[in-house]
Design a protein around this motif. Structure first.
Motif, mmCIF file in Angstrom:
data_model
loop_
_atom_site.group_PDB
_atom_site.id
_atom_site.type_symbol
_atom_site.label_atom_id
_atom_site.label_comp_id
_atom_site.label_asym_id
_atom_site.label_seq_id
_atom_site.Cartn_x
_atom_site.Cartn_y
_atom_site.Cartn_z
ATOM 1 N N GLN A 34 0.815 -1.248 0.128
ATOM 2 C CA GLN A 34 0.008 -0.162 -0.076
ATOM 3 C C GLN A 34 0.959 1.247 -0.012
ATOM 4 N N GLY A 35 0.814 2.296 -0.825
ATOM 5 C CA GLY A 35 1.500 3.356 -0.924
ATOM 6 C C GLY A 35 1.358 4.362 0.200
ATOM 7 N N ASN A 36 2.288 5.488 0.340
ATOM 8 C CA ASN A 36 2.291 6.145 1.576
ATOM 9 C C ASN A 36 0.927 7.158 1.416
ATOM 10 N N GLU A 37 0.329 7.244 0.349
ATOM 11 C CA GLU A 37 -0.932 8.000 0.464
ATOM 12 C C GLU A 37 -2.290 7.321 0.607
ATOM 13 N N GLY A 38 -1.895 5.801 1.003
ATOM 14 C CA GLY A 38 -3.092 5.227 1.057
ATOM 15 C C GLY A 38 -3.788 4.553 -0.009
ATOM 16 N N LEU A 39 -3.068 4.707 -1.276
ATOM 17 C CA LEU A 39 -3.539 4.206 -2.484
ATOM 18 C C LEU A 39 -3.553 2.948 -2.376
ATOM 19 N N GLU A 40 -4.574 1.930 -2.689
ATOM 20 C CA GLU A 40 -4.471 0.381 -2.470
ATOM 21 C C GLU A 40 -4.228 -0.127 -3.940
ATOM 22 N N CYS A 41 -3.309 -1.273 -4.099
ATOM 23 C CA CYS A 41 -3.182 -1.779 -5.361
ATOM 24 C C CYS A 41 -4.528 -2.498 -5.740
ATOM 25 N N ASN A 42 -4.798 -2.392 -7.158
ATOM 26 C CA ASN A 42 -5.747 -2.989 -7.921
ATOM 27 C C ASN A 42 -5.296 -4.395 -8.445
ATOM 28 N N LYS A 43 -6.110 -5.000 -9.172
ATOM 29 C CA LYS A 43 -6.197 -6.282 -9.590
ATOM 30 C C LYS A 43 -5.013 -6.408 -10.734
ATOM 31 N N VAL B 230 -1.433 -5.975 -8.814
ATOM 32 C CA VAL B 230 -0.843 -7.090 -8.123
ATOM 33 C C VAL B 230 -0.730 -8.291 -9.333
ATOM 34 N N SER B 231 -1.436 -8.284 -10.349
ATOM 35 C CA SER B 231 -1.383 -9.207 -11.495
ATOM 36 C C SER B 231 0.109 -8.866 -12.161
ATOM 37 N N SER B 232 0.597 -7.693 -12.223
ATOM 38 C CA SER B 232 1.956 -7.200 -12.754
ATOM 39 C C SER B 232 3.001 -7.586 -11.706
ATOM 40 N N ALA B 233 2.824 -7.520 -10.448
ATOM 41 C CA ALA B 233 3.457 -7.946 -9.510
ATOM 42 C C ALA B 233 3.860 -9.290 -9.463
ATOM 43 N N LEU B 234 2.776 -10.197 -9.683
ATOM 44 C CA LEU B 234 2.889 -11.645 -9.662
ATOM 45 C C LEU B 234 3.756 -12.042 -10.844
ATOM 46 N N ILE C 226 2.683 -11.471 -1.929
ATOM 47 C CA ILE C 226 1.541 -10.927 -2.671
ATOM 48 C C ILE C 226 0.231 -11.791 -2.619
ATOM 49 N N HIS C 227 0.405 -12.907 -2.424
ATOM 50 C CA HIS C 227 -0.730 -13.719 -2.198
ATOM 51 C C HIS C 227 -1.508 -13.459 -0.915
ATOM 52 N N GLY C 228 -0.672 -13.248 0.055
ATOM 53 C CA GLY C 228 -1.172 -12.904 1.207
ATOM 54 C C GLY C 228 -2.014 -11.489 1.287
ATOM 55 N N TYR C 229 -1.333 -10.751 0.450
ATOM 56 C CA TYR C 229 -1.981 -9.309 0.398
ATOM 57 C C TYR C 229 -3.437 -9.532 -0.365
ATOM 58 N N ILE C 230 -3.535 -10.306 -1.396
ATOM 59 C CA ILE C 230 -4.662 -10.463 -2.228
ATOM 60 C C ILE C 230 -5.629 -11.089 -1.278
ATOM 61 N N THR D 176 -10.926 -13.278 -11.423
ATOM 62 C CA THR D 176 -10.321 -14.354 -12.497
ATOM 63 C C THR D 176 -8.862 -14.029 -12.931
ATOM 64 N N VAL D 177 -8.731 -12.692 -13.074
ATOM 65 C CA VAL D 177 -7.349 -12.435 -13.620
ATOM 66 C C VAL D 177 -6.233 -12.593 -12.511
ATOM 67 N N VAL D 178 -6.723 -12.347 -11.528
ATOM 68 C CA VAL D 178 -5.650 -12.496 -10.326
ATOM 69 C C VAL D 178 -5.438 -13.623 -9.873
ATOM 70 N N TRP D 179 -6.571 -14.664 -9.944
ATOM 71 C CA TRP D 179 -6.244 -16.201 -9.896
ATOM 72 C C TRP D 179 -5.317 -16.715 -10.834
ATOM 73 N N SER D 180 -5.556 -16.265 -12.200
ATOM 74 C CA SER D 180 -4.804 -16.935 -13.053
ATOM 75 C C SER D 180 -3.379 -16.483 -13.021
ATOM 76 N N ALA D 181 -3.242 -15.389 -12.589
ATOM 77 C CA ALA D 181 -1.925 -14.740 -12.448
ATOM 78 C C ALA D 181 -1.086 -15.444 -11.165
ATOM 79 N N LEU D 182 -1.822 -15.750 -10.212
ATOM 80 C CA LEU D 182 -1.487 -16.489 -8.915
ATOM 81 C C LEU D 182 -1.055 -17.894 -9.336
#
Length: 484
Positions: free
Chosen positions: A2-11, A14-18, A33-37, A46-52
């Protein structure tokens, strides 16, 4: 995450990070990353599951990848194909085939990538029956004859020893690609039909298709299996002079195999000494194999010494060198090799052969008595041995390393794994049924001669695929022309 400005990651984030974790690969970061998801509630996408699943698979955690895969609600053909491919890449072919069967039952149609992955697995396992089922499915569903999956069919049939069907598939391709041409050429070379292999290579050149380094491995292998030294050297020199390709280590290994199996040891040494690269283990093993055929003790020592440096744990080198000594009656040297193996903890890989009867795989080891029909097999072999000797068969006892009596040597040879498998195949199948046996090691000269006699006595076509090539025995003749 999570960024310093409180901006949460979207799908997408996290897919790019995976994807980055998979590329490294870094399983620890991927798990974080899985824990954060899970904590952020993104695990319903579905996109996140596929990336995982992709991350775990590429990081070598295939069971975790399957866990994720099984919990995905919307699995498309790309997801299925990726999971199936991971099993094959990890050598877990049974699970790969089972998942492919699940895919077919799911109603989702496989794509060319799916077919190619499964057919390539069939090739490596010589699972022609599964490959034929896939071929039938492709025909029923109107598979594109221009696709690379069609080329994979040619490769599969060639590797499974059914080169005639491979040719039929090949001829049905509107525009055969280089993979198809190369598979057919290599298939003919491996199946004891070098003349056809070279014929199709010439047709390839006429078609305007440019050969690559893999194609020439098949061409040189064809020359090796036929003992065509001059022709092989002509093709070898043409690689650079005519086709503008660079020599690879495989090309050198092939030409050394060609020369040494023909007894041209001086020419082989000249090429080795002039190579621009360091000879690899395949080249030295090829040279050592040739020395075994002709009893060249001096050069065998050189090849073995190089192999001991490259892979000191490989039992094949010790065994082959011991064979060279045994053939010359140098039993003291044989004992020295055996002691070296014991001192270094090197264990000889046991020879094993297997065949399929009524969809069941039957495996045999040398001297194996564990099979349910073991007594029948040994009784049949004993009777067969008598008939073979009446026909003029003489056991080649120089293939036995132990310094024992000739009678004991003959008995040791009688129970090699391929002989047990063939005997079982004969008693377990109807008269006239072709027999196909697979072996993990190269078949020895005694077994090769014995199987020629067996094929004539029982009037069966017997195919043996060893670690080097296919041998097709019929009416007392082998397709290799006794040159392998």
């Amino acid at each position: 995450m999570q960024g310093n400005e409180g901006l949460e990651c979207n799908k997408f984030t996290v897919s790019s990070a995976l994807a980055a974790s998979a590329a490294l690969p870094c399983l620890r970061f991927g798990k974080e990353i899985h824990g954060y998801i899970v904590r952020s509630g993104l695990d319903s996408d579905t996109v996140v599951w596929s990336a995982l699943s992709d991350m775990y698979g590429k990081c070598g955690s295939i069971d975790e990848a399957r866990y994720i895969f099984d919990r995905m609600l919307d699995r498309d053909v790309v997801t299925w194909t990726a999971m199936i491919g991971r099993y094959f890449e990890e050598g877990r072919r049974k699970e790969g085939f089972e998942l492919f069967s699940e895919l077919l039952r799911s109603g989702i149609r496989p794509n060319d990538f799916t077919f190619a992955a499964v057919l390539n697995a069939c090739s490596s396992q010589a699972s022609e029956d599964v490959g034929k089922q896939i071929h039938g499915y492709m025909m029923r569903t109107g598979s594109d004859p221009f696709s690379f999956a069609a080329s994979a069919l040619v490769h599969m049939y060639s590797k499974c020893g059914n080169v005639e069907i491979a040719k039929r598939v090949f001829k049905g391709l509107p525009q055969p690609d280089l993979v198809s041409w190369t598979s057919l050429i290599a298939g003919y070379a491996q199946n004891g039909q070098p003349e056809k292999a070279l014929h199709y290579f010439e047709l390839l050149l006429e078609s305007g298709t440019r050969p690559d380094h893999v194609t020439f491995v098949g061409v040189l292998s064809a020359c090796t299996h036929a003992g065509l030294v001059d022709k092989g050297l002509e093709y070898f020199h043409s690689i650079t002079e005519k086709h503008g390709l660079k020599y690879t280590a495989n090309h050198y290994a092939c030409v050394i195999d060609l020369l040494s199996r023909s007894g041209c040891f001086q020419e082989a040494e000249d090429i080795i000494d002039s190579m621009p690269m360091k000879p690899d283990r395949f080249l030295w093993a090829s040279l050592l194999g040739g020395c075994r055929i002709f009893g060249n003790i001096k050069l065998a020592k050189r090849a073995a010494a190089a192999l001991f440096e490259i892979e000191p744990e490989n039992a094949a080198t010790y065994v082959t060198l011991a064979n060279v000594y045994a053939s010359a009656g140098m039993w003291h040297e044989v004992a020295t090799i055996r002691k070296a193996m014991d001192d270094r903890g090197v264990v000889k890989k046991p020879g094993s052969s297997w065949m399929k009867v009524k969809r069941q795989i039957h495996v045999f080891l040398v001297g194996d008595e564990s099979h349910p029909r073991s007594k029948e097999i040994y009784d049949f072999l004993e009777e067969l041995s008598k008939r073979m000797k009446e026909e003029g068969f003489v056991p080649k006892t120089d293939y036995v390393l132990h310094d024992v009596e000739e009678e004991q040597k003959e008995q040791n040879l009688s129970y090699h794994s391929e002989k047990l498998a063939i005997a079982f195949g004969i008693i377990a199948t109807p008269t006239g049924t072709p027999i196909k046996v697979f072996k993990n090691l190269r078949t020895c000269g005694d077994c090769h001669t014995a199987i020629k006699f067996i094929s004539k006595i029982v009037a069966r076509e017997i195919t043996v695929r060893d670690s080097n090539r296919f041998h097709c025995f019929k009416d007392g003749i082998c397709s290799c022309g006794d040159f392998w």
